[in-house]
Motif scaffolding. Sequence first.
Motif, PDB file in Angstrom:
ATOM      1  N   GLY A 105       0.810  -1.209   0.000  1.00 19.63           N
ATOM      2  CA  GLY A 105       0.000   0.000   0.000  1.00 19.63           C
ATOM      3  C   GLY A 105       0.845   1.261   0.000  1.00 19.63           C
ATOM      4  N   LEU A 106       1.905   1.279   0.805  1.00 20.09           N
ATOM      5  CA  LEU A 106       2.803   2.429   0.819  1.00 20.09           C
ATOM      6  C   LEU A 106       3.479   2.616  -0.530  1.00 20.09           C
ATOM      7  CD1 LEU A 106       4.439   2.008   4.346  1.00 20.09           C
ATOM      8  CD2 LEU A 106       3.207   4.032   3.539  1.00 20.09           C
ATOM      9  N   LEU A 107       3.913   1.525  -1.112  1.00 16.22           N
ATOM     10  CA  LEU A 107       4.589   1.593  -2.404  1.00 16.22           C
ATOM     11  C   LEU A 107       3.648   2.141  -3.476  1.00 16.22           C
ATOM     12  CD1 LEU A 107       7.324   0.846  -3.709  1.00 16.22           C
ATOM     13  CD2 LEU A 107       6.335  -1.388  -4.253  1.00 16.22           C
ATOM     14  N   ALA A 108       2.419   1.634  -3.500  1.00 17.20           N
ATOM     15  CA  ALA A 108       1.464   2.043  -4.534  1.00 17.20           C
ATOM     16  C   ALA A 108       0.991   3.478  -4.354  1.00 17.20           C
ATOM     17  CB  ALA A 108       0.260   1.097  -4.532  1.00 17.20           C
ATOM     18  N   SER A 109       0.914   3.947  -3.121  1.00 13.29           N
ATOM     19  CA  SER A 109       0.341   5.266  -2.854  1.00 13.29           C
ATOM     20  C   SER A 109       1.373   6.381  -2.796  1.00 13.29           C
ATOM     21  CB  SER A 109      -0.445   5.242  -1.539  1.00 13.29           C
ATOM     22  OG  SER A 109       0.400   4.942  -0.439  1.00 13.29           O
ATOM     23  N   LYS A 110       2.662   6.027  -2.731  1.00 13.75           N
ATOM     24  CA  LYS A 110       3.686   7.055  -2.561  1.00 13.75           C
ATOM     25  C   LYS A 110       4.717   7.107  -3.683  1.00 13.75           C
ATOM     26  CE  LYS A 110       2.020   8.186   1.492  1.00 13.75           C
ATOM     27  NZ  LYS A 110       1.304   9.475   1.669  1.00 13.75           N
ATOM     28  N   ALA A 111       5.079   5.981  -4.262  1.00 14.77           N
ATOM     29  CA  ALA A 111       6.138   5.957  -5.270  1.00 14.77           C
ATOM     30  C   ALA A 111       5.608   6.406  -6.635  1.00 14.77           C
ATOM     31  CB  ALA A 111       6.752   4.564  -5.357  1.00 14.77           C
ATOM     32  N   GLU A 112       6.513   6.617  -7.567  1.00 14.52           N
ATOM     33  CA  GLU A 112       6.162   7.098  -8.896  1.00 14.52           C
ATOM     34  C   GLU A 112       5.389   6.024  -9.676  1.00 14.52           C
ATOM     35  OE1 GLU A 112       5.396   8.920 -12.193  1.00 14.52           O
ATOM     36  OE2 GLU A 112       6.342   9.968 -10.495  1.00 14.52           O
ATOM     37  N   PRO A 113       4.123   6.287 -10.067  1.00 18.35           N
ATOM     38  CA  PRO A 113       3.307   5.263 -10.725  1.00 18.35           C
ATOM     39  C   PRO A 113       3.915   4.670 -11.987  1.00 18.35           C
ATOM     40  CG  PRO A 113       1.950   7.127 -10.062  1.00 18.35           C
ATOM     41  CD  PRO A 113       3.373   7.541  -9.849  1.00 18.35           C
ATOM     42  N   SER A 114       4.545   5.512 -12.797  1.00 17.79           N
ATOM     43  CA  SER A 114       5.078   5.028 -14.073  1.00 17.79           C
ATOM     44  C   SER A 114       6.167   3.983 -13.902  1.00 17.79           C
ATOM     45  CB  SER A 114       5.622   6.209 -14.891  1.00 17.79           C
ATOM     46  OG  SER A 114       6.699   6.839 -14.213  1.00 17.79           O
ATOM     47  N   GLN A 115       6.836   3.975 -12.735  1.00 27.78           N
ATOM     48  CA  GLN A 115       7.885   3.003 -12.475  1.00 27.78           C
ATOM     49  C   GLN A 115       7.350   1.725 -11.828  1.00 27.78           C
ATOM     50  OE1 GLN A 115      11.140   3.234 -13.340  1.00 27.78           O
ATOM     51  NE2 GLN A 115      10.645   5.140 -14.389  1.00 27.78           N
ATOM     52  N   ILE A 116       6.106   1.754 -11.394  1.00 21.32           N
ATOM     53  CA  ILE A 116       5.604   0.663 -10.568  1.00 21.32           C
ATOM     54  C   ILE A 116       4.572  -0.217 -11.260  1.00 21.32           C
ATOM     55  CG2 ILE A 116       4.363   0.137  -8.422  1.00 21.32           C
ATOM     56  CD1 ILE A 116       5.564   2.568  -7.192  1.00 21.32           C
ATOM     57  N   TRP A 117       3.655   0.385 -12.023  1.00 16.32           N
ATOM     58  CA  TRP A 117       2.560  -0.418 -12.544  1.00 16.32           C
ATOM     59  C   TRP A 117       3.011  -1.612 -13.385  1.00 16.32           C
ATOM     60  CZ3 TRP A 117       1.840  -1.316 -17.640  1.00 16.32           C
ATOM     61  CH2 TRP A 117       2.314  -0.392 -18.571  1.00 16.32           C
ATOM     62  N   PRO A 118       4.116  -1.514 -14.185  1.00 18.11           N
ATOM     63  CA  PRO A 118       4.521  -2.705 -14.943  1.00 18.11           C
ATOM     64  C   PRO A 118       4.880  -3.897 -14.048  1.00 18.11           C
ATOM     65  CG  PRO A 118       5.586  -0.747 -15.832  1.00 18.11           C
ATOM     66  CD  PRO A 118       4.977  -0.352 -14.536  1.00 18.11           C
ATOM     67  N   VAL A 119       5.392  -3.617 -12.848  1.00 21.31           N
ATOM     68  CA  VAL A 119       5.760  -4.702 -11.937  1.00 21.31           C
ATOM     69  C   VAL A 119       4.517  -5.458 -11.472  1.00 21.31           C
ATOM     70  CG1 VAL A 119       6.827  -5.257  -9.717  1.00 21.31           C
ATOM     71  CG2 VAL A 119       7.819  -3.480 -11.177  1.00 21.31           C
ATOM     72  N   THR A 281      -9.822  -6.483   6.401  1.00 25.84           N
ATOM     73  CA  THR A 281     -10.829  -5.495   6.042  1.00 25.84           C
ATOM     74  C   THR A 281     -10.369  -4.080   6.310  1.00 25.84           C
ATOM     75  OG1 THR A 281     -11.824  -5.777   8.227  1.00 25.84           O
ATOM     76  CG2 THR A 281     -12.731  -7.090   6.424  1.00 25.84           C
ATOM     77  N   SER A 282      -9.447  -3.889   7.249  1.00 26.36           N
ATOM     78  CA  SER A 282      -8.957  -2.541   7.538  1.00 26.36           C
ATOM     79  C   SER A 282      -7.861  -2.182   6.555  1.00 26.36           C
ATOM     80  CB  SER A 282      -8.399  -2.481   8.958  1.00 26.36           C
ATOM     81  OG  SER A 282      -7.318  -3.370   9.114  1.00 26.36           O
ATOM     82  N   LEU A 283      -8.018  -1.040   5.904  1.00 27.80           N
ATOM     83  CA  LEU A 283      -7.067  -0.622   4.880  1.00 27.80           C
ATOM     84  C   LEU A 283      -6.273   0.572   5.385  1.00 27.80           C
ATOM     85  CD1 LEU A 283      -9.337  -0.872   1.739  1.00 27.80           C
ATOM     86  CD2 LEU A 283      -7.818  -2.583   2.712  1.00 27.80           C
ATOM     87  N   ASN A 284      -4.965   0.453   5.384  1.00 28.48           N
ATOM     88  CA  ASN A 284      -4.106   1.509   5.876  1.00 28.48           C
ATOM     89  C   ASN A 284      -3.068   1.873   4.826  1.00 28.48           C
ATOM     90  OD1 ASN A 284      -5.245   1.533   8.569  1.00 28.48           O
ATOM     91  ND2 ASN A 284      -4.254  -0.457   8.822  1.00 28.48           N
ATOM     92  N   ASP A 285      -2.271   2.903   5.129  1.00 24.45           N
ATOM     93  CA  ASP A 285      -1.119   3.269   4.311  1.00 24.45           C
ATOM     94  C   ASP A 285      -1.499   3.622   2.875  1.00 24.45           C
ATOM     95  OD1 ASP A 285       0.631   2.719   6.458  1.00 24.45           O
ATOM     96  OD2 ASP A 285       0.467   0.597   6.017  1.00 24.45           O
ATOM     97  N   GLY A 286      -2.620   4.308   2.698  1.00 26.81           N
ATOM     98  CA  GLY A 286      -2.973   4.783   1.371  1.00 26.81           C
ATOM     99  C   GLY A 286      -3.972   3.937   0.635  1.00 26.81           C
ATOM    100  N   TRP A 287      -4.287   2.755   1.109  1.00 26.27           N
ATOM    101  CA  TRP A 287      -5.270   1.923   0.411  1.00 26.27           C
ATOM    102  C   TRP A 287      -6.626   2.620   0.419  1.00 26.27           C
ATOM    103  CZ3 TRP A 287      -3.465  -1.565  -2.547  1.00 26.27           C
ATOM    104  CH2 TRP A 287      -2.391  -2.366  -2.166  1.00 26.27           C
ATOM    105  N   GLY A 288      -7.239   2.661  -0.735  1.00 27.78           N
ATOM    106  CA  GLY A 288      -8.605   3.125  -0.814  1.00 27.78           C
ATOM    107  C   GLY A 288      -8.780   4.626  -0.789  1.00 27.78           C
ATOM    108  N   ARG A 289      -7.698   5.395  -0.762  1.00 29.64           N
ATOM    109  CA  ARG A 289      -7.847   6.844  -0.742  1.00 29.64           C
ATOM    110  C   ARG A 289      -7.646   7.384  -2.139  1.00 29.64           C
ATOM    111  NH1 ARG A 289      -3.491   7.583   3.972  1.00 29.64           N
ATOM    112  NH2 ARG A 289      -4.386   6.153   5.485  1.00 29.64           N
ATOM    113  N   GLN A 290      -8.656   8.035  -2.658  1.00 33.20           N
ATOM    114  CA  GLN A 290      -8.553   8.548  -4.007  1.00 33.20           C
ATOM    115  C   GLN A 290      -7.483   9.629  -4.083  1.00 33.20           C
ATOM    116  OE1 GLN A 290     -12.134  10.205  -5.518  1.00 33.20           O
ATOM    117  NE2 GLN A 290     -11.433  10.250  -7.613  1.00 33.20           N
ATOM    118  N   GLY A 291      -6.664   9.542  -5.110  1.00 33.35           N
ATOM    119  CA  GLY A 291      -5.647  10.555  -5.312  1.00 33.35           C
ATOM    120  C   GLY A 291      -4.376  10.355  -4.523  1.00 33.35           C
ATOM    121  N   CYS A 292      -4.294   9.261  -3.729  1.00 34.82           N
ATOM    122  CA  CYS A 292      -3.081   9.026  -2.932  1.00 34.82           C
ATOM    123  C   CYS A 292      -1.922   8.645  -3.818  1.00 34.82           C
ATOM    124  CB  CYS A 292      -3.327   7.917  -1.917  1.00 34.82           C
ATOM    125  SG  CYS A 292      -4.441   8.406  -0.594  1.00 34.82           S
TER     126      CYS A 292
END
Length: 292
Positions: A105-119, A281-292
């Motif tokens: 969740g931290l990786l997906a919500s904080k790092a640069e998307p263009s470098q991550i989505w292919p992984v 069920t509990s989502l933390n570290d950026g999960w589920g927050r639009q625009g994170c």
Amino acid sequence: RLTEPSRQAKLEAIDVLSWMARQKYSLWDTDFNRMLLGLLYELEGTDAGVIMLVLQVIREVLIKYIKKFRDWAHVEFLVTALFEVLRCEKLPMKNSCESVQSCIGLLASKAEPSQIWPVFVASIQCELSSSDVASKGTQGERSKIITRLALRAIAVLIRRMPKNVLMEGIDRIAPPLARCFRHQSVNVRKEAVECFVASHEVAGDSVLSHLTALKPQQLRLIKIYIDKTAARRRGQNTDSKQALEPRRPPLQLVHGRGTTELGQSSRGGMSRAKENLTLPTSLNDGWGRQGC
């Protein structure tokens, strides 16, 4: 001291690395690669105590040094190691899943998307091609969890992408999502739908012409959920009370009648029995927050 055979020495070394990460100690800046790879190597073991402690340190590293994860190789090594933790049957699934989910969740919500989505797209393709996907045993359930986590990360990343970046990659993203939409697990299908909904939020109707891997009835179902999500959000914008409520996590976007429709197999049958292993069920570290 991570390389020492003594368990106590390993725990002490990991504790020191954790303190150094929290304090942003200069050694993490000057020797980041070696220290990160040392931690990831420890995830290959079977000592649950050591692995859980390492996951805590990795979380600290992601919080303090997220800008270090600009290199595609760093992200690939990390995601692969985290998902391998979920495959280890000697580890308690609940605890390891919560820790891995926090890191992803931290990786997906904080790092640069263009470098991550292919992984994460590659991770999904790997899971769909694995023999575990058809397994009814523990490994099959763990494979579903990994696929769901990867899909959930992609949904977060898509919402953080500029429209032009999404449209450049949509032809690579859409085919594995379409395969997930035909997955035997209803929960995997729900996560795939959330990715399609997120894509429409970013790019609008222009994204629909790229979903050629979907069958006509599947595309109609996607449009239904897009319309439902848009209607719900319009309602939130016009109702001050609803606007103040926290946003529901992605899994909750698919509910009611829609859940029933997704719960049917491609042959129109009823949904399969509830999966034994589910994401927390509990989502933390950026999960589920639009625009994170």
